[in-house]
Design a protein around this motif. Sequence first.
Motif, PDB file in Angstrom:
ATOM      1  N   VAL A 168       0.872  -1.176   0.000  1.00 55.34           N
ATOM      2  CA  VAL A 168       0.000   0.000   0.000  1.00 55.34           C
ATOM      3  C   VAL A 168       0.903   1.219   0.000  1.00 55.34           C
ATOM      4  N   ILE A 169       0.352   2.337  -0.455  1.00 55.27           N
ATOM      5  CA  ILE A 169       1.130   3.567  -0.519  1.00 55.27           C
ATOM      6  C   ILE A 169       1.062   4.311   0.815  1.00 55.27           C
ATOM      7  N   GLU A 170       2.247   4.628   1.322  1.00 54.32           N
ATOM      8  CA  GLU A 170       2.349   5.444   2.529  1.00 54.32           C
ATOM      9  C   GLU A 170       2.957   6.797   2.175  1.00 54.32           C
ATOM     10  N   PHE A 171       2.605   7.812   2.963  1.00 50.72           N
ATOM     11  CA  PHE A 171       3.095   9.164   2.737  1.00 50.72           C
ATOM     12  C   PHE A 171       3.972   9.619   3.901  1.00 50.72           C
ATOM     13  N   ALA A 172       4.813  10.602   3.623  1.00 51.39           N
ATOM     14  CA  ALA A 172       5.694  11.160   4.651  1.00 51.39           C
ATOM     15  C   ALA A 172       4.913  12.195   5.458  1.00 51.39           C
ATOM     16  N   TRP A 173       4.150  11.689   6.408  1.00 46.89           N
ATOM     17  CA  TRP A 173       3.267  12.560   7.194  1.00 46.89           C
ATOM     18  C   TRP A 173       4.040  13.350   8.249  1.00 46.89           C
ATOM     19  N   ALA A 231      -0.338  13.834  11.892  1.00 50.18           N
ATOM     20  CA  ALA A 231      -1.249  14.121  10.775  1.00 50.18           C
ATOM     21  C   ALA A 231      -1.816  12.846  10.157  1.00 50.18           C
ATOM     22  N   ARG A 232      -1.038  11.763  10.176  1.00 48.60           N
ATOM     23  CA  ARG A 232      -1.522  10.511   9.585  1.00 48.60           C
ATOM     24  C   ARG A 232      -2.754   9.996  10.319  1.00 48.60           C
ATOM     25  N   GLU A 233      -2.702   9.997  11.641  1.00 46.99           N
ATOM     26  CA  GLU A 233      -3.831   9.498  12.423  1.00 46.99           C
ATOM     27  C   GLU A 233      -5.079  10.360  12.201  1.00 46.99           C
ATOM     28  N   ALA A 234      -4.885  11.658  12.095  1.00 43.18           N
ATOM     29  CA  ALA A 234      -6.013  12.558  11.867  1.00 43.18           C
ATOM     30  C   ALA A 234      -6.616  12.330  10.484  1.00 43.18           C
ATOM     31  N   ALA A 235      -5.750  12.085   9.484  1.00 44.28           N
ATOM     32  CA  ALA A 235      -6.237  11.846   8.123  1.00 44.28           C
ATOM     33  C   ALA A 235      -6.979  10.521   8.035  1.00 44.28           C
ATOM     34  N   PRO A 269      -4.685  11.638  -0.246  1.00 39.93           N
ATOM     35  CA  PRO A 269      -4.293  12.935   0.327  1.00 39.93           C
ATOM     36  C   PRO A 269      -3.547  13.842  -0.645  1.00 39.93           C
ATOM     37  N   ALA A 270      -2.756  13.249  -1.593  1.00 33.48           N
ATOM     38  CA  ALA A 270      -1.975  14.060  -2.524  1.00 33.48           C
ATOM     39  C   ALA A 270      -1.847  13.327  -3.848  1.00 33.48           C
ATOM     40  N   SER A 271      -2.145  14.008  -4.935  1.00 36.88           N
ATOM     41  CA  SER A 271      -2.085  13.380  -6.256  1.00 36.88           C
ATOM     42  C   SER A 271      -0.697  13.440  -6.865  1.00 36.88           C
ATOM     43  N   LEU A 272       0.048  14.510  -6.612  1.00 41.12           N
ATOM     44  CA  LEU A 272       1.405  14.669  -7.158  1.00 41.12           C
ATOM     45  C   LEU A 272       2.414  14.509  -6.035  1.00 41.12           C
ATOM     46  N   ASN A 273       3.347  13.548  -6.215  1.00 42.48           N
ATOM     47  CA  ASN A 273       4.298  13.203  -5.162  1.00 42.48           C
ATOM     48  C   ASN A 273       5.651  12.871  -5.770  1.00 42.48           C
ATOM     49  N   TYR A 274       6.639  12.678  -4.894  1.00 44.48           N
ATOM     50  CA  TYR A 274       7.954  12.235  -5.373  1.00 44.48           C
ATOM     51  C   TYR A 274       8.639  11.386  -4.317  1.00 44.48           C
ATOM     52  N   ILE A 275       9.595  10.591  -4.790  1.00 46.71           N
ATOM     53  CA  ILE A 275      10.467   9.827  -3.911  1.00 46.71           C
ATOM     54  C   ILE A 275      11.906  10.058  -4.346  1.00 46.71           C
ATOM     55  N   ASN A 276      12.850   9.638  -3.518  1.00 39.65           N
ATOM     56  CA  ASN A 276      14.276   9.744  -3.830  1.00 39.65           C
ATOM     57  C   ASN A 276      14.701   8.471  -4.542  1.00 39.65           C
ATOM     58  N   ILE A 277      15.325   8.592  -5.712  1.00 41.86           N
ATOM     59  CA  ILE A 277      15.679   7.377  -6.462  1.00 41.86           C
ATOM     60  C   ILE A 277      16.758   6.559  -5.763  1.00 41.86           C
ATOM     61  N   ASN A 278      17.424   7.145  -4.781  1.00 39.95           N
ATOM     62  CA  ASN A 278      18.420   6.393  -4.008  1.00 39.95           C
ATOM     63  C   ASN A 278      17.871   5.962  -2.654  1.00 39.95           C
ATOM     64  N   GLY A 279      16.575   6.159  -2.450  1.00 37.40           N
ATOM     65  CA  GLY A 279      15.971   5.785  -1.182  1.00 37.40           C
ATOM     66  C   GLY A 279      15.611   4.307  -1.123  1.00 37.40           C
ATOM     67  N   ASN A 280      15.001   3.897  -0.014  1.00 35.67           N
ATOM     68  CA  ASN A 280      14.682   2.478   0.164  1.00 35.67           C
ATOM     69  C   ASN A 280      13.545   2.051  -0.757  1.00 35.67           C
ATOM     70  N   GLN A 281      13.377   0.757  -0.872  1.00 38.45           N
ATOM     71  CA  GLN A 281      12.488   0.182  -1.878  1.00 38.45           C
ATOM     72  C   GLN A 281      11.020   0.495  -1.659  1.00 38.45           C
ATOM     73  N   SER A 282      10.602   0.685  -0.423  1.00 40.70           N
ATOM     74  CA  SER A 282       9.191   0.967  -0.128  1.00 40.70           C
ATOM     75  C   SER A 282       9.060   2.280   0.635  1.00 40.70           C
ATOM     76  N   GLN A 283       9.791   3.270   0.214  1.00 43.87           N
ATOM     77  CA  GLN A 283       9.822   4.542   0.934  1.00 43.87           C
ATOM     78  C   GLN A 283       8.498   5.290   0.832  1.00 43.87           C
ATOM     79  N   LEU A 321       5.954   8.437   0.210  1.00 46.12           N
ATOM     80  CA  LEU A 321       5.842   9.456  -0.830  1.00 46.12           C
ATOM     81  C   LEU A 321       5.766  10.850  -0.204  1.00 46.12           C
ATOM     82  N   ASN A 322       6.457  11.787  -0.848  1.00 42.37           N
ATOM     83  CA  ASN A 322       6.451  13.185  -0.414  1.00 42.37           C
ATOM     84  C   ASN A 322       5.556  14.004  -1.334  1.00 42.37           C
ATOM     85  N   PRO A 323       4.494  14.611  -0.829  1.00 38.82           N
ATOM     86  CA  PRO A 323       3.642  15.457  -1.672  1.00 38.82           C
ATOM     87  C   PRO A 323       4.424  16.622  -2.270  1.00 38.82           C
ATOM     88  N   TYR A 324       4.072  16.985  -3.513  1.00 40.29           N
ATOM     89  CA  TYR A 324       4.776  18.050  -4.218  1.00 40.29           C
ATOM     90  C   TYR A 324       3.788  19.137  -4.632  1.00 40.29           C
TER      91      TYR A 324
END
Length: 425
Positions: free
Chosen positions: A29-34, A38-42, A77-91, A93-96
């Motif tokens: 499942v997709i997780e976000f960098a809350w 904020a995650r619990e409230a969302a 919560p966010a349609s446009l996001n990004y990750i770091n290409i050198n980050g971990n495999q299931s990192q 997502l950061n909203p943009y």
Amino acid sequence: MKFTVCIPVLLLLFQIVKCLLPPKFQWKVIEFAWDESAREAALASGAYVPENNMPAGIARWKQKLFITIPRWKKGVPASLNYININGNQSQELNPYPSWEDAFVSNKACCVASNKTVVSAFRVHVDKCDRLWVVDNGVADMSTGVKQIGPPVILIFDLNSDELLHRYEFKDEELRDSSVLTGLDVEMSGKGCGDAFAYIPDMGSNAMIVYSMKQNDAWRVECPFFHFDPLSNVYRVGGVEFYWNDGVSSAVLVPSKRTSGHRDLYFHPTSSTKQFRIATKLLKDKYVPKEYIFSGAEVVGDRGLLSQATAADFDPINNVMFYAQLSRNGVSCWNTEKPLDEENSPLILSDCTVLEFPNDIKVDHEGNLWILSNRQSRFLYESMDHNEVNFRILSAPTSRLIQGTACEKMSTIDRALSFVKRPKSK
């Protein structure tokens, strides 16, 4: 209708695909960098429903990989996001460009700012370090469309994360059934200010052309933008469905014509044929409709069950790559050869890893990126969130086509191919 049995060919193509395994990124499942709580409230408010988030588009810029999540269902919560290409495999997502700009709640009546992206499918990074986004502006697409904001084009400066430009589509440029799936961008001249964006309208069978210099857009219609009724049946992930999807992919390719303009290659999702048209025709807002019809041409046919969602072009090898739904894989075509089934081989296929390949991109370093997301299960059945559902794979394009019909041609082979292939209009 007969469907091919999905037999993984990764072992048969080990020399080609071993660089792809394991997937570079994958999620159950997709997780976000809350931020903090904020995650619990969302979760409590329904603004975040983990199982309702399905990634659909990708694009790389330097160390960032952008990932879009269309608002098919509630709880994105966010349609446009990004990750770091050198980050971990299931990192996560950061909203943009930021949480403040990207977040849209279930109760939202309008966008939070001019930078807010409500629902985007595919995005584009141009050579001027800009991110182009087409936002449909809608939420809850699969349950009852809710218009949060107007359909717009957003252009971000990736070096500063600032919004450079925002264009709101006019009523005459769209239809009630419009679905804007992505875009490709052509630079005219040496600067960055004179650019044209070509935007497929899959829902109403048209191409929208936007001129950045004129800050204007216009609608182009053509029979070739419509679906093929012989290619609208699919079976992916054990799910059978019917799509009447029109033109969904627009890819710019250097033209062999002498006009100085490029060719736009396009295809409907529900079709196995490839088409093209000179961008010179599309750039003229007032060109007669009969010129569009006579200027568009059929390039060829990829063969049975070769319906493709997205495509992209590798200028180093002159190769087009296709994300093929019914074959759970990726095919390629060397544009210096005639397009037929023999010259557009399936180079990757796997029932699990590449189940529903939804987007495909060639980055500026010559790497192919592939996103698979099990969309047929997401929309028409259900996903098992205890197993991996979303995957992103990457490999150098030159390695993927090695030993295939798409491999770069020698000077002699290129000359012979030019003699054999039909002339462009």
